[in-house]
Design a protein around this motif. Structure first.
Motif, mmCIF file in Angstrom:
data_model
loop_
_atom_site.group_PDB
_atom_site.id
_atom_site.type_symbol
_atom_site.label_atom_id
_atom_site.label_comp_id
_atom_site.label_asym_id
_atom_site.label_seq_id
_atom_site.Cartn_x
_atom_site.Cartn_y
_atom_site.Cartn_z
ATOM 1 N N GLN A 116 5.481 -18.288 -8.994
ATOM 2 C CA GLN A 116 5.010 -19.521 -8.107
ATOM 3 C C GLN A 116 3.976 -19.434 -7.280
ATOM 4 O O GLN A 116 3.189 -20.183 -6.923
ATOM 5 C CB GLN A 116 6.338 -19.959 -7.510
ATOM 6 N N CYS A 117 3.212 -17.913 -7.592
ATOM 7 C CA CYS A 117 2.103 -17.895 -6.458
ATOM 8 C C CYS A 117 0.811 -17.799 -7.336
ATOM 9 O O CYS A 117 0.606 -17.646 -8.550
ATOM 10 C CB CYS A 117 2.464 -16.373 -5.946
ATOM 11 N N THR A 118 -0.312 -17.786 -6.677
ATOM 12 C CA THR A 118 -1.567 -17.626 -7.186
ATOM 13 C C THR A 118 -2.377 -16.560 -6.402
ATOM 14 O O THR A 118 -3.493 -16.372 -6.980
ATOM 15 C CB THR A 118 -2.348 -19.042 -6.925
ATOM 16 N N SER A 119 -1.904 -16.099 -5.292
ATOM 17 C CA SER A 119 -2.779 -15.249 -4.442
ATOM 18 C C SER A 119 -2.887 -14.129 -5.237
ATOM 19 O O SER A 119 -2.027 -13.282 -5.718
ATOM 20 C CB SER A 119 -2.215 -15.000 -3.275
ATOM 21 N N THR A 120 -4.178 -13.672 -5.112
ATOM 22 C CA THR A 120 -4.472 -12.071 -5.618
ATOM 23 C C THR A 120 -3.979 -11.216 -5.116
ATOM 24 O O THR A 120 -3.345 -10.208 -5.662
ATOM 25 C CB THR A 120 -6.173 -11.846 -5.655
ATOM 26 N N GLU A 121 -3.647 -11.230 -3.543
ATOM 27 C CA GLU A 121 -2.745 -10.259 -2.983
ATOM 28 C C GLU A 121 -1.376 -9.788 -3.576
ATOM 29 O O GLU A 121 -0.914 -9.043 -3.187
ATOM 30 C CB GLU A 121 -2.887 -10.585 -1.533
ATOM 31 N N ILE A 122 -0.916 -10.982 -3.991
ATOM 32 C CA ILE A 122 0.433 -11.010 -4.588
ATOM 33 C C ILE A 122 0.584 -10.611 -5.893
ATOM 34 O O ILE A 122 1.425 -9.603 -6.482
ATOM 35 C CB ILE A 122 1.100 -12.059 -4.488
ATOM 36 N N ASN A 165 0.635 -1.126 0.093
ATOM 37 C CA ASN A 165 -0.029 0.058 -0.120
ATOM 38 C C ASN A 165 0.843 1.384 -0.015
ATOM 39 O O ASN A 165 0.485 2.299 -0.535
ATOM 40 C CB ASN A 165 -1.025 0.139 1.430
ATOM 41 N N ALA A 166 2.029 1.320 0.475
ATOM 42 C CA ALA A 166 2.916 2.256 0.788
ATOM 43 C C ALA A 166 3.535 2.675 -0.598
ATOM 44 O O ALA A 166 3.891 3.856 -1.075
ATOM 45 C CB ALA A 166 3.879 2.091 1.776
ATOM 46 N N LYS A 167 3.916 1.715 -1.346
ATOM 47 C CA LYS A 167 4.842 2.018 -2.625
ATOM 48 C C LYS A 167 4.890 0.583 -3.294
ATOM 49 O O LYS A 167 4.874 -0.298 -2.637
ATOM 50 C CB LYS A 167 6.244 2.652 -2.033
ATOM 51 N N ASN A 168 5.218 0.875 -4.811
ATOM 52 C CA ASN A 168 5.386 -0.349 -5.440
ATOM 53 C C ASN A 168 6.954 -0.786 -5.167
ATOM 54 O O ASN A 168 8.086 -0.129 -5.501
ATOM 55 C CB ASN A 168 5.349 -0.118 -6.917
ATOM 56 N N PHE A 169 7.344 -1.838 -4.623
ATOM 57 C CA PHE A 169 8.707 -2.404 -4.247
ATOM 58 C C PHE A 169 9.084 -3.616 -5.221
ATOM 59 O O PHE A 169 9.927 -4.065 -5.073
ATOM 60 C CB PHE A 169 8.809 -2.729 -2.789
ATOM 61 N N THR A 178 -6.608 -1.330 -12.893
ATOM 62 C CA THR A 178 -8.002 -2.370 -12.786
ATOM 63 C C THR A 178 -8.200 -2.958 -11.123
ATOM 64 O O THR A 178 -9.193 -3.591 -10.852
ATOM 65 C CB THR A 178 -8.131 -3.485 -13.555
ATOM 66 N N PHE A 179 -7.140 -2.518 -10.287
ATOM 67 C CA PHE A 179 -6.902 -3.126 -9.043
ATOM 68 C C PHE A 179 -6.668 -2.124 -8.064
ATOM 69 O O PHE A 179 -5.549 -1.396 -8.398
ATOM 70 C CB PHE A 179 -6.107 -4.215 -8.878
ATOM 71 N N GLU A 180 -7.438 -1.519 -7.409
ATOM 72 C CA GLU A 180 -7.318 -0.503 -6.633
ATOM 73 C C GLU A 180 -6.812 -0.594 -5.183
ATOM 74 O O GLU A 180 -6.765 -1.562 -4.316
ATOM 75 C CB GLU A 180 -8.788 0.208 -6.085
ATOM 76 N N LEU A 181 -5.895 0.295 -4.809
ATOM 77 C CA LEU A 181 -4.998 0.086 -3.409
ATOM 78 C C LEU A 181 -5.735 1.354 -2.574
ATOM 79 O O LEU A 181 -6.121 2.520 -3.249
ATOM 80 C CB LEU A 181 -3.615 0.225 -3.780
ATOM 81 N N PRO A 182 -5.534 1.230 -1.402
ATOM 82 C CA PRO A 182 -4.901 0.204 -0.611
ATOM 83 C C PRO A 182 -5.537 -1.027 -0.520
ATOM 84 O O PRO A 182 -6.786 -0.931 -0.378
ATOM 85 C CB PRO A 182 -4.696 1.090 0.755
ATOM 86 N N MET A 183 -4.817 -2.159 -0.005
ATOM 87 C CA MET A 183 -5.292 -3.443 0.356
ATOM 88 C C MET A 183 -5.864 -3.110 1.799
ATOM 89 O O MET A 183 -5.162 -2.531 2.439
ATOM 90 C CB MET A 183 -4.606 -4.713 -0.050
ATOM 91 N N GLN A 184 -7.071 -3.866 2.077
ATOM 92 C CA GLN A 184 -7.615 -3.702 3.365
ATOM 93 C C GLN A 184 -6.602 -4.743 4.377
ATOM 94 O O GLN A 184 -6.189 -5.758 4.092
ATOM 95 C CB GLN A 184 -9.047 -4.326 3.500
ATOM 96 N N ILE A 185 -6.289 -4.111 5.374
ATOM 97 C CA ILE A 185 -5.412 -4.544 6.475
ATOM 98 C C ILE A 185 -6.207 -5.500 7.674
ATOM 99 O O ILE A 185 -7.503 -5.007 7.907
ATOM 100 C CB ILE A 185 -4.762 -3.560 7.373
ATOM 101 N N ILE A 186 -6.311 -6.826 7.821
ATOM 102 C CA ILE A 186 -7.146 -7.290 8.769
ATOM 103 C C ILE A 186 -6.758 -7.081 10.081
ATOM 104 O O ILE A 186 -5.670 -6.914 10.748
ATOM 105 C CB ILE A 186 -6.860 -9.081 8.570
ATOM 106 N N GLU A 187 -7.753 -6.743 10.778
ATOM 107 C CA GLU A 187 -7.847 -6.182 12.262
ATOM 108 C C GLU A 187 -7.613 -7.578 13.118
ATOM 109 O O GLU A 187 -8.268 -8.455 12.996
ATOM 110 C CB GLU A 187 -8.972 -5.278 12.558
ATOM 111 N N ILE A 188 -6.318 -7.370 13.872
ATOM 112 C CA ILE A 188 -6.320 -8.589 14.918
ATOM 113 C C ILE A 188 -6.652 -8.360 16.193
ATOM 114 O O ILE A 188 -6.297 -7.272 16.937
ATOM 115 C CB ILE A 188 -4.855 -8.947 14.616
ATOM 116 N N ILE A 189 -7.629 -9.066 16.700
ATOM 117 C CA ILE A 189 -8.349 -8.710 17.996
ATOM 118 C C ILE A 189 -7.329 -8.958 18.959
ATOM 119 O O ILE A 189 -6.544 -9.869 18.945
ATOM 120 C CB ILE A 189 -9.553 -9.633 18.229
ATOM 121 N N ASN A 190 -7.424 -7.960 20.122
ATOM 122 C CA ASN A 190 -6.409 -7.932 21.097
ATOM 123 C C ASN A 190 -5.019 -8.008 20.855
ATOM 124 O O ASN A 190 -4.209 -8.678 21.232
ATOM 125 C CB ASN A 190 -6.814 -9.221 22.209
#
Length: 215
Positions: free
Chosen positions: A122-128, A107-111, A146-158
């Protein structure tokens, strides 16, 4: 100057650490039939580097490469064990936290670099795959995104791992369209398309083909 000195010191320290770290992943390594790789350093370190050194520093780039290697190994294991949702060797918290730090960097930059294609092929994940082929590369070559950023961050409980998620929630708008970078990407992508990288997934090939057809 002080920042440059600090970054050089951290780079040297990171060099020494990674030389002795069995988890480090070379960009050309093949990931099949392995347990998930672990990050070389604590998650907080990667967040701290991004905050304190920014998106353009060499140490931040190196941190992303370590994160990418781990995220790719997660994806590969999940491909080989489709009946599980959490990779073997990780609990749910660590899995989500590792995916989060990858998305925070994306989300910060294209690295991404052309040299990373051997890993992500070797990957299949859309996130990658989607950030590269449907956002970064289209932006670089002035094509439709056709793919908008930022990607949603999963909130981790506690967890205290959530507090950095909004700091770099928007992609850095500055795009480096240096002629050398464009030519390197263009050549690497076409070589991958024509020669078919060994062990590349159907998902990667589809993303690559769709992008090449747009160019």
């Amino acid at each position: 100057k002080n920042k440059d000195t600090s970054e050089n010191a951290f780079n040297k320290a990171l060099d020494n650490y990674l030389k002795n770290d069995a988890n480090i992943i070379a960009t050309s390594e093949h990931y099949t039939n392995i347990l998930v790789k672990q990050l070389s350093l604590p998650l907080k370190f990667y967040e701290w580097v991004l905050i304190n050194f920014g998106v353009d520093s060499q140490i931040t780039v190196r941190c992303f490469e370590d994160i990418l290697g781990v995220r790719a190994s997660i994806d590969l294991q999940l491909q080989e064990t489709p009946n599980i949702e959490i990779p073997i060797g990780m609990n749910k918290h660590k899995f989500h936290a590792t995916c989060n730090i990858f998305k925070i960097y994306c989300n910060a930059k294209n690295f991404y670099k052309p040299s990373h294609l051997n890993i992500i092929s070797q990957c299949t994940s859309t996130e990658i795959l989607a950030p590269l082929f449907k956002h970064y590369l289209p932006a670089l070559f002035n094509l439709q995104i056709t793919f908008e950023l930022p990607m949603q961050i999963i909130e981790i409980i506690n967890s205290t791992d959530n507090h950095y998620q909004s700091t770099f929630s928007k992609l850095n708008a500055k795009i480096n369209r240096d002629r050398y970078i464009l030519e390197e990407w263009n050549q690497t992508l076409h070589n991958a398309y024509l020669n078919n990288i060994n062990n590349s997934t159907n998902a990667f090939q589809n993303y690559l083909r769709e992008f090449i057809e747009l160019c």
